[in-house]
Each structure stands twice: as structure tokens, then as C-alpha cells.
Write a protein that holds these residues in place. Sequence first.
Motif, short mmCIF file in Angstrom:
data_model
loop_
_atom_site.label_atom_id
_atom_site.label_comp_id
_atom_site.label_asym_id
_atom_site.label_seq_id
_atom_site.Cartn_x
_atom_site.Cartn_y
_atom_site.Cartn_z
N VAL A 148 -11.74 -1.25 16.64
CA VAL A 148 -11.72 0.14 16.44
C VAL A 148 -11.20 0.34 14.98
CG1 VAL A 148 -11.04 2.50 16.92
CG2 VAL A 148 -11.59 0.93 18.73
N PHE A 149 -11.74 1.09 14.05
CA PHE A 149 -11.02 1.33 12.83
C PHE A 149 -11.59 2.61 12.14
CE2 PHE A 149 -15.43 -0.44 11.66
CZ PHE A 149 -15.87 -0.02 10.67
N ALA A 150 -10.52 2.95 11.22
CA ALA A 150 -10.79 4.09 10.70
C ALA A 150 -11.12 4.26 9.26
CB ALA A 150 -9.50 5.01 10.63
N CYS A 151 -11.81 5.07 8.40
CA CYS A 151 -12.00 5.03 6.99
C CYS A 151 -11.87 6.30 6.56
CB CYS A 151 -13.50 4.32 6.87
SG CYS A 151 -14.76 5.57 7.19
N GLY A 152 -11.62 6.03 5.13
CA GLY A 152 -11.67 7.32 4.00
C GLY A 152 -11.30 6.59 2.70
N THR A 153 -11.43 7.53 1.70
CA THR A 153 -11.27 7.13 0.20
C THR A 153 -9.94 6.67 0.03
OG1 THR A 153 -12.83 8.95 -0.34
CG2 THR A 153 -11.19 8.20 -2.04
N ALA A 154 -8.80 7.33 0.69
CA ALA A 154 -7.50 7.04 0.37
C ALA A 154 -7.15 5.56 0.89
CB ALA A 154 -6.54 7.81 0.75
N ALA A 155 -7.47 5.37 2.23
CA ALA A 155 -7.18 4.16 2.96
C ALA A 155 -8.17 3.17 2.67
CB ALA A 155 -6.71 4.36 4.45
N VAL A 156 -9.34 3.38 2.24
CA VAL A 156 -10.50 2.71 2.50
C VAL A 156 -10.87 2.33 4.13
CG1 VAL A 156 -11.94 0.73 1.67
CG2 VAL A 156 -10.10 1.63 0.30
N ILE A 157 -10.57 1.27 4.61
CA ILE A 157 -10.65 1.06 6.04
C ILE A 157 -9.43 0.42 6.74
CG2 ILE A 157 -11.47 -0.91 7.75
CD1 ILE A 157 -14.05 -0.60 6.10
N ALA A 158 -8.72 1.27 7.75
CA ALA A 158 -7.78 0.86 8.41
C ALA A 158 -8.13 0.30 9.74
CB ALA A 158 -6.72 2.05 8.32
N PRO A 159 -7.66 -0.76 10.17
CA PRO A 159 -7.67 -1.11 11.74
C PRO A 159 -6.82 -0.36 12.51
CG PRO A 159 -7.31 -3.17 10.10
CD PRO A 159 -7.07 -1.90 9.21
N VAL A 160 -7.49 -0.07 13.92
CA VAL A 160 -6.71 0.59 14.69
C VAL A 160 -6.08 -0.01 15.63
CG1 VAL A 160 -6.77 2.55 16.41
CG2 VAL A 160 -7.92 2.93 14.19
#
Length: 365
Positions: free
Chosen positions: A306-318
Motif C-alpha cells: 500500500v502506498f500514498a502519493c502527492g506532489t509534496a511527498a511524491v510516494i510514501a509507503p504505507v
Amino acid sequence: MSTEFTRQINPQPATDEVRAAVLENPGFGQHFTDHMVCIDWQGDVQKGTGSWDNARIQPYGPLSLDPSTSVLHYGQEIFEGLKAYRHQDGSVWSFRPEANAARLNRSAQRLALPALPEETFVDAVRELVRVDEAWVPSGEGESLYLRPFMIGTEPFLGVRPSKQALFSVIASPAGNYFGTVEPVDIWLSDTWARAGKGGTGAAKCGGNYAASLIAQLEGDAHGCSQVLFLDPEREGAVEELGGMNVFFVFDDNRLVTPELTGTILEGITRDSVLKLARDRGMQVEERAFTLDEWREGKRSGRLTEVFACGTAAVIAPVRRLLSHDEVIGSEHERPGEVTMAIRRQLLDVQTGRAEDPHGWLTRLV
């Protein structure tokens, strides 16, 4: 046609020593460059009239607003977030600024603010980066974060669209958003909603983020970095985090993410991840995804990442999803192979270490 900007250079810019100290450890959103962009609008959104004038670079500093300014009372405010990256040859590039410009205008339409020509948006970003190029970091994973925003500026009291607006761009050197690529825990909000059907969920406006803060405080109290929101009208389908889209990787080469329903933000990083996943031959599904499916996927072992993404963090593993009643995932979860591969691929394109097959990069300097 390029927008013409006047320049008023900051007479008291940061010293080389101060700037060097900031770039040594930029953090995120804590320090700002010497200048800002401002462009004024006057007109009538309802009648479709008006014009943008007085495009300028000016010293970074406070805005002067009348106490009755409409944004302070009626919330006509939208914003964007994008980054400028220093490439190995010293040039500076932005990632998909045209997509940010288009999304700003979609947000403007929803909040009854004027549209800004997309070329003016890109010109504004380019002009600010040119004058403050020395603030663009060159460290691994670092960038110059750019924050374009628009506010209603007419001084009046009354519930109608403002007949004056300001578009501005400010910039801040940025390190890694979470400070690490280690997996993060997220909190499940079972009390609060970020947006609803027919609301402003698809717009990038401050009100959406303000609505998420009370849930974020709850998440902070449980040691979580972000909050996950659900859609109560669709059997608790997963929507998005407070500031990021979320993805699920299955062991049969599938990538699943919540579909766009008008209640979640159309993330530019989200769209880029979908394209890169298809390039890798993955089966991509944009659809409703429930907590039950999340639970069952982890129980069976079929949901592998599972991962999340956005401009600030780019991609963050959950790592885990926490709530008052349960924990989904393991505290021993490590960053997944697919998560990290897509993250590397995205960052390599953004920083110029890899080819740009989709034409996503725009040179600024």
C-alpha cells in the motif's frame, strides 16, 4: 503569447550564508525565497468579463488586505503545488506544470473565481524560478516547492463572487516531506468527512484541508502521519488521505486506486503513477475499494503493498492503517518492490536521470 512581468528586486535578499544554511537542511515549507509573483484581476465572473493585469515580480512579504476582503469571510481561495528540480547539468525543470494550470482553472470554476490562462501560469512559475534560481537545492530528493494560489480580494460583505482577485506564486526549498522513505502509519477517520457529493472535494481549496485538520489531530495523537477518509454513501469506500491519493498493489500484478467521483482530488502524481504502472505492464483498476477488501487482501496475503502519493511527498509507503477498533497491516512492513520501483522511476524522470517518454518536463532555467 508570453506574459510580460515587471520586476522589483528585493533590496534586502537573504545573504549567501543564510541561504546556504537553509539549503543545507531545507525541511518543508519553513523557509521562503526572496521574491513572489503577483497578478491582479478585476471583472465579473458571472458575466464572463474581466482581465488579468499588472503581472509583477516583487519582494516576498506580507499581503495588505482590507478587513472586509472577501476571502477572509467567504473562503474564495484555491491553490496548487508543484516542484522545480535541479538537473545534473545545472538546469532547472518543472514536472507537468500545464496539468497544474489546468487543475487550478477547474478549481477556479468550482469556487467562482476567474480562469487564469495556462500559459500565464507557466510563465509565472518560470519568472519566479529565474529570479530566485539560487534557492533551488541540488541535494538528493530535494527541490524548490512552488505554491501558486488565487484569492478573492474585493473588500465587501455580501454572499456573491468577488469582483477582484489576486494570483500569486511563492516558493520554498524542500527536502523529503516525511524526512524518510520508511513506511508510515495512517489513521482511519470514522467520525469526520473531508468532502461530500456535490461539494468541493475535487477542487484544491483551503476549505478541504481545513476540514481535514481535526481528523489529522486525532491521527497525530495516535502516532500517524496522515488520515484516511471514507465515503459513507458508498459502503465506506476508501477515498483519499488528507493530502494524498492512495494505491493498493496485489500479487497478480494489479494496481488499484479509488476512482474519481468528484469527492477526491485529481492528483497529478496519481495520474503519473497510473501511466507508469501501465508502462510496466500492470493491470490498473480505478474503482471503489472498501475496507473489507483491504482487510481480506492483507489476511490472504494477496494485497502485498500500500502506498500514498502527492506532489509534496511524491510516494510514501504505507505500513499500517490504525483505528480505534483495529490495525490493518504489520509494524514490520517494509517498503514494497513495486512501490519503490515506481517511486524511483518517477523521481528519475523529474530529476533528469531518466528519459521523459511522456513529455512531462518543462525547462524553467
